[in-house]
Design a protein around this motif. Structure first.
Motif, PDB file in Angstrom:
ATOM      1  N   ARG A  23       0.831  -1.194   0.000  1.00  0.00           N
ATOM      2  CA  ARG A  23       0.000   0.000   0.000  1.00  0.00           C
ATOM      3  C   ARG A  23       0.868   1.247   0.000  1.00  0.00           C
ATOM      4  O   ARG A  23       2.012   1.216   0.449  1.00  0.00           O
ATOM      5  N   ILE A  24       0.295   2.339  -0.491  1.00  0.00           N
ATOM      6  CA  ILE A  24       0.953   3.639  -0.391  1.00  0.00           C
ATOM      7  C   ILE A  24      -0.043   4.635   0.186  1.00  0.00           C
ATOM      8  O   ILE A  24      -1.251   4.403   0.162  1.00  0.00           O
ATOM      9  N   ARG A  25       0.477   5.726   0.692  1.00  0.00           N
ATOM     10  CA  ARG A  25      -0.396   6.774   1.221  1.00  0.00           C
ATOM     11  C   ARG A  25      -1.074   7.478   0.053  1.00  0.00           C
ATOM     12  O   ARG A  25      -0.483   7.659  -1.006  1.00  0.00           O
ATOM     13  N   PRO A  26      -2.301   7.897   0.222  1.00  0.00           N
ATOM     14  CA  PRO A  26      -2.998   8.601  -0.857  1.00  0.00           C
ATOM     15  C   PRO A  26      -2.260   9.885  -1.250  1.00  0.00           C
ATOM     16  O   PRO A  26      -1.765  10.607  -0.376  1.00  0.00           O
ATOM     17  N   PRO A  27      -2.172  10.158  -2.525  1.00  0.00           N
ATOM     18  CA  PRO A  27      -1.513  11.396  -2.962  1.00  0.00           C
ATOM     19  C   PRO A  27      -2.122  12.651  -2.346  1.00  0.00           C
ATOM     20  O   PRO A  27      -1.414  13.631  -2.123  1.00  0.00           O
ATOM     21  N   SER A  28      -3.411  12.627  -2.050  1.00  0.00           N
ATOM     22  CA  SER A  28      -4.041  13.808  -1.452  1.00  0.00           C
ATOM     23  C   SER A  28      -3.485  14.097  -0.060  1.00  0.00           C
ATOM     24  O   SER A  28      -3.588  15.220   0.427  1.00  0.00           O
ATOM     25  N   VAL A  29      -2.875  13.107   0.573  1.00  0.00           N
ATOM     26  CA  VAL A  29      -2.232  13.299   1.870  1.00  0.00           C
ATOM     27  C   VAL A  29      -0.789  13.777   1.671  1.00  0.00           C
ATOM     28  O   VAL A  29      -0.279  14.581   2.434  1.00  0.00           O
ATOM     29  N   ARG A  30      -0.160  13.299   0.626  1.00  0.00           N
ATOM     30  CA  ARG A  30       1.248  13.604   0.380  1.00  0.00           C
ATOM     31  C   ARG A  30       1.477  14.921  -0.349  1.00  0.00           C
ATOM     32  O   ARG A  30       2.527  15.532  -0.197  1.00  0.00           O
ATOM     33  N   TYR A  31       0.520  15.337  -1.174  1.00  0.00           N
ATOM     34  CA  TYR A  31       0.712  16.532  -2.007  1.00  0.00           C
ATOM     35  C   TYR A  31      -0.453  17.492  -1.826  1.00  0.00           C
ATOM     36  O   TYR A  31      -1.605  17.081  -1.806  1.00  0.00           O
TER      37      TYR A  31
END
Length: 91
Positions: A23-31
């Motif tokens: 899994r990866i963190r959602p882009p909306s959390v990262r960017y």
């Protein structure tokens, strides 16, 4: 809208996550500034990466067709896209 390089990073992250089965963190959390347009661009880029790797697009998927699920996800239309891709509305 996110810049092209960031869109590419997001698409490659999803590709690596799928291949590595993690899994990866959602882009909306990262960017900051992730929009539906940016999410759609990342999905198109990911589909292009998959096609370059030899995958074929066969049909389309549709999800969240019930009003109750749309309400729960805070959207007002079904989710759709090529099979095997992220659901763009949740990026």
């Amino acid at each position: 809208m996110l810049d092209s390089a960031t869109i590419d990073v997001i698409a490659r992250a999803y590709d690596a996550a799928e291949k590595g089965r993690h899994r990866i963190r959602p882009p909306s959390v990262r960017y900051e500034g992730v929009t539906v347009d940016a999410a759609d661009a990342a999905q198109r880029r990911w589909v292009a990466l998959k096609a370059t790797g030899g995958n074929e697009i066969k049909g389309h998927k549709i999800g969240l067709t019930s009003r109750a699920m749309q309400h729960q996800a805070n959207i007002d239309e079904p989710d759709y896209g090529p099979p095997g891709t992220i659901t763009s509305r949740f990026v």
